[in-house]
Design a protein around this motif. Structure first.
Motif, short mmCIF file in Angstrom:
data_model
loop_
_atom_site.label_atom_id
_atom_site.label_comp_id
_atom_site.label_asym_id
_atom_site.label_seq_id
_atom_site.Cartn_x
_atom_site.Cartn_y
_atom_site.Cartn_z
N PRO A 158 0.71 -1.07 0.13
CA PRO A 158 0.05 -0.16 0.15
C PRO A 158 0.80 1.27 -0.23
CG PRO A 158 -0.11 -1.15 2.14
CD PRO A 158 0.27 -2.19 1.05
N LEU A 159 2.09 1.43 0.50
CA LEU A 159 2.73 2.29 0.55
C LEU A 159 3.38 2.61 -0.71
CD1 LEU A 159 4.39 2.07 4.20
CD2 LEU A 159 2.72 3.68 3.37
N MET A 160 3.81 1.58 -1.20
CA MET A 160 4.47 1.69 -2.83
C MET A 160 3.39 2.23 -3.77
SD MET A 160 5.37 -1.27 -5.32
CE MET A 160 3.75 -1.71 -5.86
N LEU A 161 2.25 1.73 -3.58
CA LEU A 161 1.33 2.32 -4.41
C LEU A 161 0.97 3.86 -4.13
CD1 LEU A 161 -1.16 -0.63 -4.63
CD2 LEU A 161 0.27 0.00 -6.50
N ALA A 162 0.91 4.16 -2.85
CA ALA A 162 0.64 5.48 -2.47
C ALA A 162 1.94 6.44 -2.80
CB ALA A 162 0.46 5.50 -0.88
N CYS A 163 3.04 5.90 -2.82
CA CYS A 163 4.14 6.90 -3.31
C CYS A 163 3.68 6.93 -4.89
CB CYS A 163 5.66 6.24 -3.03
SG CYS A 163 6.11 6.04 -1.40
N ARG A 164 3.64 5.89 -5.55
CA ARG A 164 3.31 6.06 -7.04
C ARG A 164 2.23 7.02 -7.48
NH1 ARG A 164 0.47 1.19 -9.97
NH2 ARG A 164 -1.19 2.03 -9.02
N ASP A 165 1.14 6.68 -6.66
CA ASP A 165 0.00 7.59 -7.08
C ASP A 165 -0.16 8.78 -6.28
OD1 ASP A 165 -0.76 5.37 -8.45
OD2 ASP A 165 -1.93 4.61 -7.02
N ARG A 166 1.07 9.31 -5.34
CA ARG A 166 0.88 10.75 -4.71
C ARG A 166 -0.24 10.71 -3.57
NH1 ARG A 166 5.60 10.58 -5.29
NH2 ARG A 166 6.91 11.98 -6.63
N ARG A 167 -0.73 9.71 -3.04
CA ARG A 167 -1.75 9.71 -2.23
C ARG A 167 -1.24 9.74 -0.59
NH1 ARG A 167 -3.79 5.08 -2.07
NH2 ARG A 167 -2.85 4.19 -3.68
N PRO A 168 -1.75 10.64 0.08
CA PRO A 168 -1.35 10.85 1.56
C PRO A 168 -2.12 9.50 2.31
CG PRO A 168 -2.51 12.95 1.02
CD PRO A 168 -2.72 12.02 -0.37
N VAL A 169 -1.19 9.10 3.12
CA VAL A 169 -1.61 7.95 4.05
C VAL A 169 -1.87 8.32 5.41
CG1 VAL A 169 -0.87 6.20 2.37
CG2 VAL A 169 0.70 7.23 4.05
N VAL A 170 -2.27 7.54 6.40
CA VAL A 170 -2.51 7.32 7.55
C VAL A 170 -2.00 5.89 8.22
CG1 VAL A 170 -3.92 7.65 9.93
CG2 VAL A 170 -4.14 9.18 7.82
N PHE A 171 -1.29 5.88 9.28
CA PHE A 171 -0.80 4.46 9.95
C PHE A 171 -0.68 4.68 11.19
CE2 PHE A 171 2.70 5.88 7.38
CZ PHE A 171 3.71 6.12 8.45
N ASP A 172 -0.60 3.63 11.82
CA ASP A 172 -0.12 3.60 13.36
C ASP A 172 1.29 3.21 13.30
OD1 ASP A 172 -2.64 4.31 14.24
OD2 ASP A 172 -3.31 2.49 14.42
N TYR A 173 2.17 3.87 14.27
CA TYR A 173 3.52 3.79 13.99
C TYR A 173 4.20 3.75 15.48
CZ TYR A 173 8.52 4.05 12.62
OH TYR A 173 10.08 3.95 12.41
N ALA A 226 -7.93 10.93 0.78
CA ALA A 226 -7.98 11.69 -0.58
C ALA A 226 -7.27 13.15 -0.30
CB ALA A 226 -9.33 12.01 -0.77
N GLY A 227 -7.17 13.81 -1.36
CA GLY A 227 -6.48 15.27 -1.59
C GLY A 227 -5.11 15.28 -1.93
N ARG A 228 -4.39 16.39 -2.11
CA ARG A 228 -3.47 16.60 -2.71
C ARG A 228 -2.09 16.93 -1.64
NH1 ARG A 228 -3.38 20.44 -7.89
NH2 ARG A 228 -5.40 19.69 -8.96
N TYR A 229 -1.12 16.54 -2.09
CA TYR A 229 0.29 16.86 -1.14
C TYR A 229 0.15 18.35 -0.54
CZ TYR A 229 2.39 12.27 -1.67
OH TYR A 229 2.54 10.92 -1.76
#
Length: 325
Positions: A158-173, A226-229
């Motif tokens: 999912p992070l690889m796809l988010a980097c490719r598509d320029r999509r913000p993400v949320v995760f627990d770290y 959703a949304g832009r960087y």
């Protein structure tokens, strides 16, 4: 069914390529005959909205796997739209010699044990279609080599796809010094493997700064937003250099530590000098740079910092934070 799906994907691709503005899911549903037929009133399709959303997401992912660059754009009203710009999807003439083709084949073999195996194989097929000579076998030149990159973290894809598509993400770290994970909102830039571990570099929205995250410390599911960087993506994302700096690899000083005998081999590998103290302890001089305190904490009671005093204080503070939870 296969023909129907192929026709549906073709119509969706043409629709996204032909539009000059982003189209919403609702507009695409009303414009593509396959969607209209499948989800028109009276067909008895249970939960038609949810069913359409699932079908659309699968179709969109399939087109991206085939190489179509689909942009996700949010308008002023917060509605998400999609389009595929022609200039982003135009493949220029490709000319490869035997060595270049072999390098691409070797890169594709790297991913044969990962989820990217299908995409890597598909990329070679596209190069064939773009003019890669038929008498050049991209796998043959280095057939004795079997390189692999391990990908065990569920967050990788999912992070690889988010980097490719320029999509913000949320995760627990969960940080190395924390007992519990915390939620991070990130604009992902790039992934890189360094010393057997995968790292994500991106913009941390809550902290308003660049951050690097180790994928093995991401807990739970990576959620897309959703949304832009909001931050500009650097031309060159130096993941490895940033991680090395934070891990104390970039050092201009030395630190003196006590290390329990038979433990802490990564520290021993970095040591400038090692002296046996007896009673199950050794004394090591190691390079000291930014982030060394976070690394030393990971060795727990096997490490005691002797000097400098500021490093010792930082390690003690981190250990107290972990103890408090």
């Amino acid at each position: 069914m296969a023909i129907a799906k192929a026709e549906r994907l073709m119509n969706l691709a043409l629709c996204l390529l032909g539009t000059r503005r982003p189209l919403s899911k609702r507009e695409l549903r009303d414009s593509i005959e396959a969607y209209v037929e499948a989800f028109r009133p009276g067909t008895g399709a249970a939960g038609s909205d949810d069913s359409f959303n699932r079908m659309f997401e699968r179709d969109k992912d399939d087109l991206r796997e085939l190489g179509l660059v689909i942009e996700t754009v949010e308008n002023l009203d917060g509605e998400v739209g999609y389009l595929a710009r022609r200039d982003s999807n135009r493949l220029p003439p490709i000319t490869l010699d035997a060595e270049e083709a072999a390098a691409l084949g070797l890169a594709a073999k790297v991913w044969q044990q990962a989820r990217l195996a299908g995409a890597a194989s598909g990329a070679l097929q596209k190069l064939r279609a773009a003019g890669l000579p038929e008498d050049v076998d991209p796998y043959e030149a280095h057939g004795a080599l079997e390189p692999h990159i391990p990908v065990h973290e569920a967050a990788f894809e999912p992070l690889m796809l988010a980097c490719r598509d320029r999509r913000p993400v949320v995760f627990d770290y969960r940080k190395a010094t924390a007992a519990h994970p915390e939620t991070r909102q990130v604009e992902p830039w790039a992934l890189e493997c360094w010393r057997g571990h995968w790292y994500l570099a991106g913009w941390d929205r809550d902290r308003g700064a660049e951050r690097v995250f180790r994928l093995s410390r991401i807990t739970g599911r990576v959620r897309s937003r959703a949304g832009r960087y909001t931050a500009e993506v650097p031309d060159v994302v130096t993941v490895r250099e940033t991680v090395a700096s934070w891990a104390g690899e970039v050092a201009d000083r030395s630190a003196l530590i006590r290390l329990r005998t038979g433990s802490g081999y990564p520290l021993r590998a970095k040591a400038v000098s090692v002296r046996e103290l007896g009673d199950g302890w050794d004394e090591l001089e190691i390079p000291y740079g930014h982030g060394l305190d976070a690394w030393l904490v990971e060795f727990g009671p096997d490490v005691v910092v002797l000097e400098p005093a500021e490093l010792r204080a930082d390690v003690v503070d981190r250990l107290r934070a972990v103890a408090k939870g």
